[in-house]
Design an enzyme around this catalytic site. Sequence first.
Site, PDB file in Angstrom:
ATOM      1  N   TRP A 101      19.080  10.230   4.238  1.00 38.05           N
ATOM      2  CA  TRP A 101      19.428  10.916   2.985  1.00 38.05           C
ATOM      3  C   TRP A 101      20.854  11.459   3.049  1.00 38.05           C
ATOM      4  O   TRP A 101      21.603  11.385   2.069  1.00 38.05           O
ATOM      5  CB  TRP A 101      18.439  12.033   2.672  1.00 38.05           C
ATOM      6  CG  TRP A 101      17.038  11.526   2.537  1.00 38.05           C
ATOM      7  CD1 TRP A 101      15.976  11.851   3.322  1.00 38.05           C
ATOM      8  CD2 TRP A 101      16.540  10.576   1.569  1.00 38.05           C
ATOM      9  NE1 TRP A 101      14.864  11.167   2.904  1.00 38.05           N
ATOM     10  CE2 TRP A 101      15.172  10.383   1.840  1.00 38.05           C
ATOM     11  CE3 TRP A 101      17.123   9.866   0.511  1.00 38.05           C
ATOM     12  CZ2 TRP A 101      14.363   9.526   1.097  1.00 38.05           C
ATOM     13  CZ3 TRP A 101      16.331   9.010  -0.238  1.00 38.05           C
ATOM     14  CH2 TRP A 101      14.973   8.841   0.056  1.00 38.05           C
ATOM     15  N   ASP A 168      20.796  19.595   0.299  1.00 39.87           N
ATOM     16  CA  ASP A 168      19.646  18.823  -0.180  1.00 39.87           C
ATOM     17  C   ASP A 168      18.403  19.403   0.497  1.00 39.87           C
ATOM     18  O   ASP A 168      18.195  19.214   1.688  1.00 39.87           O
ATOM     19  CB  ASP A 168      19.840  17.348   0.202  1.00 39.87           C
ATOM     20  CG  ASP A 168      18.638  16.477  -0.164  1.00 39.87           C
ATOM     21  OD1 ASP A 168      17.655  17.009  -0.720  1.00 39.87           O
ATOM     22  OD2 ASP A 168      18.701  15.261   0.116  1.00 39.87           O
ATOM     23  N   LYS A 192       8.183  16.595  -3.234  1.00 40.87           N
ATOM     24  CA  LYS A 192       7.783  16.865  -1.858  1.00 40.87           C
ATOM     25  C   LYS A 192       7.076  18.225  -1.767  1.00 40.87           C
ATOM     26  O   LYS A 192       5.988  18.317  -1.271  1.00 40.87           O
ATOM     27  CB  LYS A 192       8.992  16.856  -0.920  1.00 40.87           C
ATOM     28  CG  LYS A 192       9.921  15.643  -1.067  1.00 40.87           C
ATOM     29  CD  LYS A 192       9.445  14.447  -0.316  1.00 40.87           C
ATOM     30  CE  LYS A 192      10.217  13.149  -0.502  1.00 40.87           C
ATOM     31  NZ  LYS A 192      11.643  13.160  -0.689  1.00 40.87           N
TER      32      LYS A 192
HETATM   33  C1  PLP Z   1      12.800  12.146  -0.864  1.00 36.18           C
HETATM   34  C2  PLP Z   1      14.143  12.670  -0.572  1.00 36.18           C
HETATM   35  C3  PLP Z   1      15.259  12.318  -1.365  1.00 36.18           C
HETATM   36  C4  PLP Z   1      15.182  11.354  -2.506  1.00 36.18           C
HETATM   37  O1  PLP Z   1      14.637  11.970  -3.598  1.00 36.18           O
HETATM   38  P1  PLP Z   1      14.502  11.223  -5.019  1.00 36.18           P
HETATM   39  O2  PLP Z   1      14.005  12.348  -5.867  1.00 36.18           O
HETATM   40  O3  PLP Z   1      13.511  10.125  -4.809  1.00 36.18           O
HETATM   41  O4  PLP Z   1      15.838  10.728  -5.412  1.00 36.18           O
HETATM   42  C5  PLP Z   1      16.474  12.871  -1.047  1.00 36.18           C
HETATM   43  N1  PLP Z   1      16.610  13.716  -0.023  1.00 36.18           N
HETATM   44  C6  PLP Z   1      15.574  14.074   0.768  1.00 36.18           C
HETATM   45  C7  PLP Z   1      15.779  15.027   1.901  1.00 36.18           C
HETATM   46  C8  PLP Z   1      14.303  13.563   0.509  1.00 36.18           C
HETATM   47  O5  PLP Z   1      13.269  13.907   1.278  1.00 36.18           O
END
Ligand code: PLP
Length: 355
Positions: A101, A168, A192
């Site tokens: 990511w 993030d 998540k």
């Molecule tokens: C799942 C995830 C993403 C991607 O998220 P989307 O909403 O599918 O774009 C980005 N960063 C992390 C840390 C993730 O776990």
Amino acid sequence: MKKHNFYAGPAILPAPVLSQAAQAVQEFVGSGLSILEVSHRSAGFVAVLEEIESLVKELFNIGSDHKVMFLTGGASSQFYMSAMNLLASNESAAFLDTGAWSTKSIKEAKLFGNVNVVASSSDKNYNYIPKGYSIPEDSKYLHLTSNNTIFGTQIHSWPDTKVPFVCDMSSDIFSRSIDINKFSLIYAGAQKNTGPAGVTLAIVREDLLGKTERQIPTMLDYRTHIAKKSSFNTPPVYPIYVSMLTLRWLKDLGGISVIESKNNEKAKLIYDEIDRNPLFKGAAETEDRSLMNVTFVMEDDTLNDAFLAAAGEAGCIGIKGHRSVGGFRASIYNAMPKDSVQVLVDVMKEFERKA
Ligand SMILES: *Cc1c(COP(=O)(O)O)cnc(C)c1O
């Protein structure tokens, strides 16, 4: 039988939230309509937006400097929106590369300014969090991925720097307390640890916006969504509603400090078993282990399928590891009850007894 859902995302939601969400599909609080049918400008839904915003602010102790937005396009869209809104083309941002990511966020940010990767754990397939690197003081921000969902590592001590963070937090937001003042921007896909797929939370320090001298399309400009209270266009009404229910559930539980200690207990339960049971070993460096995504492998990987089957028989699903790591990954987000973790631990013990 209801399964024990260890999937990494979309992921488990609290049982009471699911029943309230189901009820709202039938009828949204006395409106005579399904939540799927209501206008995003109706008084009922405007109240939902107000409540979720105040829940986010309360849970994280957010003052008036930061604004809360509910966006679309996933965390993946924030990889470019963050740089587009915060980084001028002649400025530099520092990036810590802790996995897939982070790597994606680096690629996108390069479209808008100078990207300086200050450290990376790619040399060991991202099984640890780099430490002791230096961050140039003139960096506009330091981009971090707080929890590496795929490898199962997590930043446990935030870098000691005056440079503000862009983070993030998709896979560990609301799982532990943070000092909001260190963050210029936090973003997280809901699926998540917050709600269903379809909405992305962003929290930004408003005074940093509008400084890049770049033309930004209206929909990609954070200022639009702040000014229009996340309703410039039609927001994802249902995912926002369910996320609101989850945050209400979290607040009623006692807030972040309570969930944080529950998360610590759950993670200890399974990591203790991984460390005790001679059949298993942890995939990530011990000090960087994630409290959300627990990755582990078998000493003898010819037993992988048999263990997966045994877990499946006990109702534990979603524990097959990501293809880039192998083995197993048990995602134990906020909504995962300790009893379900215990079920998985019991399967591990039983598997050892029979082996
Ligand atoms: C799942 C995830 C993403 C991607 O998220 P989307 O909403 O599918 O774009 C980005 N960063 C992390 C840390 C993730 O776990």
